[in-house]
Design a protein around this motif. Structure first.
Motif, PDB file in Angstrom:
ATOM      1  N   GLU A  47     -10.530   1.472  -5.519  1.00 52.16           N
ATOM      2  CA  GLU A  47     -10.537   0.565  -6.665  1.00 52.16           C
ATOM      3  C   GLU A  47     -10.858   1.299  -7.962  1.00 52.16           C
ATOM      4  O   GLU A  47     -10.611   0.788  -9.044  1.00 52.16           O
ATOM      5  CB  GLU A  47     -11.558  -0.564  -6.428  1.00 52.16           C
ATOM      6  CG  GLU A  47     -11.146  -1.519  -5.318  1.00 52.16           C
ATOM      7  CD  GLU A  47      -9.798  -2.165  -5.590  1.00 52.16           C
ATOM      8  OE1 GLU A  47      -9.528  -2.535  -6.745  1.00 52.16           O
ATOM      9  OE2 GLU A  47      -9.011  -2.290  -4.645  1.00 52.16           O
ATOM     10  N   ASN A  59      -0.992  -3.421  -8.137  1.00 50.50           N
ATOM     11  CA  ASN A  59      -1.613  -4.387  -7.250  1.00 50.50           C
ATOM     12  C   ASN A  59      -0.588  -5.365  -6.686  1.00 50.50           C
ATOM     13  O   ASN A  59       0.620  -5.217  -6.892  1.00 50.50           O
ATOM     14  CB  ASN A  59      -2.732  -5.135  -7.989  1.00 50.50           C
ATOM     15  CG  ASN A  59      -2.199  -5.826  -9.244  1.00 50.50           C
ATOM     16  OD1 ASN A  59      -0.995  -5.947  -9.449  1.00 50.50           O
ATOM     17  ND2 ASN A  59      -3.103  -6.276 -10.098  1.00 50.50           N
ATOM     18  N   TYR A  60      -1.071  -6.374  -5.992  1.00 51.96           N
ATOM     19  CA  TYR A  60      -0.173  -7.368  -5.353  1.00 51.96           C
ATOM     20  C   TYR A  60       0.746  -8.018  -6.375  1.00 51.96           C
ATOM     21  O   TYR A  60       1.952  -8.155  -6.152  1.00 51.96           O
ATOM     22  CB  TYR A  60      -1.041  -8.418  -4.659  1.00 51.96           C
ATOM     23  CG  TYR A  60      -0.271  -9.505  -3.945  1.00 51.96           C
ATOM     24  CD1 TYR A  60       0.060  -9.364  -2.610  1.00 51.96           C
ATOM     25  CD2 TYR A  60       0.095 -10.665  -4.612  1.00 51.96           C
ATOM     26  CE1 TYR A  60       0.758 -10.357  -1.934  1.00 51.96           C
ATOM     27  CE2 TYR A  60       0.797 -11.680  -3.956  1.00 51.96           C
ATOM     28  CZ  TYR A  60       1.123 -11.516  -2.621  1.00 51.96           C
ATOM     29  OH  TYR A  60       1.830 -12.498  -1.981  1.00 51.96           O
ATOM     30  N   GLU A  61       0.179  -8.406  -7.518  1.00 54.87           N
ATOM     31  CA  GLU A  61       0.954  -9.105  -8.548  1.00 54.87           C
ATOM     32  C   GLU A  61       2.013  -8.217  -9.177  1.00 54.87           C
ATOM     33  O   GLU A  61       2.971  -8.716  -9.765  1.00 54.87           O
ATOM     34  CB  GLU A  61       0.037  -9.662  -9.628  1.00 54.87           C
ATOM     35  CG  GLU A  61      -0.817 -10.841  -9.190  1.00 54.87           C
ATOM     36  CD  GLU A  61      -1.979 -10.422  -8.289  1.00 54.87           C
ATOM     37  OE1 GLU A  61      -2.316  -9.207  -8.300  1.00 54.87           O
ATOM     38  OE2 GLU A  61      -2.521 -11.288  -7.596  1.00 54.87           O
ATOM     39  N   TYR A  62       1.832  -6.904  -9.097  1.00 51.11           N
ATOM     40  CA  TYR A  62       2.830  -5.993  -9.644  1.00 51.11           C
ATOM     41  C   TYR A  62       4.139  -6.092  -8.845  1.00 51.11           C
ATOM     42  O   TYR A  62       5.229  -5.943  -9.394  1.00 51.11           O
ATOM     43  CB  TYR A  62       2.305  -4.553  -9.592  1.00 51.11           C
ATOM     44  CG  TYR A  62       3.252  -3.516 -10.146  1.00 51.11           C
ATOM     45  CD1 TYR A  62       3.279  -3.192 -11.493  1.00 51.11           C
ATOM     46  CD2 TYR A  62       4.151  -2.850  -9.291  1.00 51.11           C
ATOM     47  CE1 TYR A  62       4.152  -2.254 -12.007  1.00 51.11           C
ATOM     48  CE2 TYR A  62       5.025  -1.898  -9.793  1.00 51.11           C
ATOM     49  CZ  TYR A  62       5.023  -1.604 -11.142  1.00 51.11           C
ATOM     50  OH  TYR A  62       5.914  -0.657 -11.635  1.00 51.11           O
ATOM     51  N   ALA A  85      -4.491   2.039  -8.543  1.00 54.80           N
ATOM     52  CA  ALA A  85      -4.769   0.982  -7.573  1.00 54.80           C
ATOM     53  C   ALA A  85      -4.799  -0.372  -8.251  1.00 54.80           C
ATOM     54  O   ALA A  85      -4.386  -1.382  -7.685  1.00 54.80           O
ATOM     55  CB  ALA A  85      -6.090   1.253  -6.871  1.00 54.80           C
ATOM     56  N   CYS A  86      -5.304  -0.389  -9.484  1.00 57.84           N
ATOM     57  CA  CYS A  86      -5.342  -1.643 -10.249  1.00 57.84           C
ATOM     58  C   CYS A  86      -3.969  -1.985 -10.821  1.00 57.84           C
ATOM     59  O   CYS A  86      -3.557  -3.150 -10.841  1.00 57.84           O
ATOM     60  CB  CYS A  86      -6.361  -1.534 -11.374  1.00 57.84           C
ATOM     61  SG  CYS A  86      -8.059  -1.292 -10.802  1.00 57.84           S
ATOM     62  N   LYS A  87      -3.247  -0.969 -11.263  1.00 58.41           N
ATOM     63  CA  LYS A  87      -1.937  -1.212 -11.866  1.00 58.41           C
ATOM     64  C   LYS A  87      -0.937  -1.690 -10.833  1.00 58.41           C
ATOM     65  O   LYS A  87      -0.218  -2.666 -11.047  1.00 58.41           O
ATOM     66  CB  LYS A  87      -1.429   0.067 -12.529  1.00 58.41           C
ATOM     67  CG  LYS A  87      -0.023  -0.074 -13.109  1.00 58.41           C
ATOM     68  CD  LYS A  87       0.445   1.233 -13.719  1.00 58.41           C
ATOM     69  CE  LYS A  87       1.872   1.103 -14.249  1.00 58.41           C
ATOM     70  NZ  LYS A  87       2.354   2.376 -14.827  1.00 58.41           N
ATOM     71  N   ARG A 107       2.306   1.721  -3.493  1.00 50.90           N
ATOM     72  CA  ARG A 107       1.285   2.233  -4.413  1.00 50.90           C
ATOM     73  C   ARG A 107       1.119   3.734  -4.268  1.00 50.90           C
ATOM     74  O   ARG A 107       1.039   4.472  -5.255  1.00 50.90           O
ATOM     75  CB  ARG A 107      -0.053   1.534  -4.144  1.00 50.90           C
ATOM     76  CG  ARG A 107      -0.242   0.261  -4.921  1.00 50.90           C
ATOM     77  CD  ARG A 107      -1.669  -0.193  -4.895  1.00 50.90           C
ATOM     78  NE  ARG A 107      -2.128  -0.415  -3.541  1.00 50.90           N
ATOM     79  CZ  ARG A 107      -3.025  -1.351  -3.214  1.00 50.90           C
ATOM     80  NH1 ARG A 107      -3.547  -2.107  -4.127  1.00 50.90           N
ATOM     81  NH2 ARG A 107      -3.411  -1.498  -1.962  1.00 50.90           N
ATOM     82  N   ASP A 135       0.828  -1.204   0.000  1.00 46.39           N
ATOM     83  CA  ASP A 135       0.000   0.000   0.000  1.00 46.39           C
ATOM     84  C   ASP A 135       0.863   1.255   0.000  1.00 46.39           C
ATOM     85  O   ASP A 135       0.585   2.233  -0.707  1.00 46.39           O
ATOM     86  CB  ASP A 135      -0.924  -0.003   1.210  1.00 46.39           C
ATOM     87  CG  ASP A 135      -1.943   1.126   1.159  1.00 46.39           C
ATOM     88  OD1 ASP A 135      -2.690   1.199   0.167  1.00 46.39           O
ATOM     89  OD2 ASP A 135      -1.976   1.936   2.100  1.00 46.39           O
TER      90      ASP A 135
END
Length: 274
Positions: A258, A267-270, A263-265, A244, A241
Motif C-alpha cells: 500500500e 487499484n480496482y477502480e482503475y 498500488a494506489c493508482k 498492477r 494484481d
C-alpha cells in the motif's frame, strides 16, 4: 414508437475506424428466457435444474421421484410457455423467432443458435429480411421483419450470467486477457480459470458524454455450484494484481504494498467500472 432499423443511432451504435461497433444483439427484443419455477414452498433450485436423476438412496426414493416428476413437469411447462411466447411474437411478422434449449426439438444451446442462425457474433442488430413460408404448393411472402431477430427458449441447464464492465483504461487486448483468465477450459492447460465458465469479450458502446466505449467480459456460469460468482470475483482480483505488477514494471514477483504509489493508482477502480 416507430424505429428505422437502418438508423444505427437508435441502437447505441457508432462507427469506429469505418466499422460498426456496439454491444452485440440481434434485434429489438434480443432474448427471452423462460425459467421453470414452482411455488415458494417447493421452489426449483439450480441443483434440481441440473440434476434430473435424483438420489438413488432407497429411503428417499418416493420423495425424489415426486420431486423429479414436479421438476420435469415444470421444465415442460417452461418450454411450452416459450413456444407460446414465440408464436405470439411470430404473428406480428415483425421479428424472426429462433427457439433454443428445451423449446426446440434438438435442445440447441443459445450460443449455437446465435452463431448459426443470427448475426449476433458479427455486426448484429435490427435487420431487414424477407421471409418465405411454404403453404401447400404456394409460397407465401411474409412482411419484412423490421425489428430483426429474437431468440426464445428455456435453457436445458441452469446458467447464471456475470458481466464485468471494464474502464476506459483497459483496451481490447488487455480485456481479452481477463476473458482468458476466467474461462474454465484454461484451468487444466494454463492453471487459471473458473470451472464451467464461458467468457466472451464484448464492446460496450456509449456516447462520449457517458464515458465512451469500453469493454465488457460477459460470463456464462454453466455449473454455478462449482464455478460461482464469488470464484469469478476471486479470479478478477488475481487478474488485477497481475496487471498492477505489469503496469508498474515490477516483475520480480515481490508484489506491491500500500506504500507503493502504483498500488494506489492501479487499484480496482482503475480497471473495473461495474
Amino acid at each position: 414508437t416507430t424505429t428505422n432499423p437502418n438508423d444505427s443511432s437508435k441502437y447505441g451504435e457508432k462507427k469506429k475506424g469505418g466499422e460498426l461497433t456496439r454491444h452485440p444483439f440481434v434485434g429489438l427484443v434480443d432474448h427471452v428466457s423462460v425459467m421453470p419455477i414452482l411455488t415458494s414452498q417447493h421452489p426449483i433450485t439450480s441443483n434440481d435444474y441440473n440434476d434430473d436423476d435424483g438420489d438413488d438412496d432407497d429411503d428417499d426414493d418416493d420423495d425424489n421421484n415426486s420431486k423429479d416428476n414436479l421438476t420435469k413437469q415444470c421444465k415442460a411447462a417452461a418450454a411450452n410457455a416459450a413456444r407460446v411466447i414465440g408464436s405470439r411474437m411470430s404473428e406480428t411478422n415483425l421479428v424472426n423467432v429462433h427457439y433454443y434449449g428445451m423449446a426446440c426439438l434438438e435442445n440447441t444451446p443459445l450460443a449455437t443458435v446465435r452463431r448459426e442462425r443470427t448475426s449476433f457474433f458479427e455486426s448484429g442488430g435490427a435487420i431487414d429480411v424477407s421471409l418465405k413460408e411454404r403453404n401447400g404448393t404456394s409460397t407465401v411472402q411474409k412482411k419484412v421483419a423490421l425489428k430483426g431477430d429474437t431468440t426464445i427458449g428455456s435453457p436445458v441447464e441452469f446458467v447464471e450470467n456475470f458481466n464485468i464492465r471494464l474502464t476506459s483504461n483497459v483496451d481490447f487486448d488487455r480485456a481479452k486477457t481477463l476473458t482468458q483468465f476466467l474461462r474454465g477450459r484454461n484451468m487444466e492447460k494454463r492453471g487459471y480459470g473458473v470451472a464451467g465458465v464461458e467468457a466472451l469479450t464484448l464492446p460496450y458502446v456509449r456516447d462520449t458524454s457517458k464515458g465512451g466505449e469500453v469493454y465488457e467480459v460477459a460470463c456464462n456460469l454453466t455449473t454455478p455450484k462449482e464455478g460461482s460468482a464469488d470464484e469469478i470475483r476471486l479470479q478478477l482480483m488475481k487478474w488485477i494484481d497481475r496487471q498492477r505488477q505489469e503496469l508498474s514494471g515490477n516483475r520480480d514477483g515481490g508484489g506491491l504494498t500500500e506504500d507503493d504509489g502504483d498500488a494506489c493508482k492501479f487499484n480496482y477502480e482503475y480497471f473495473v467500472e461495474d
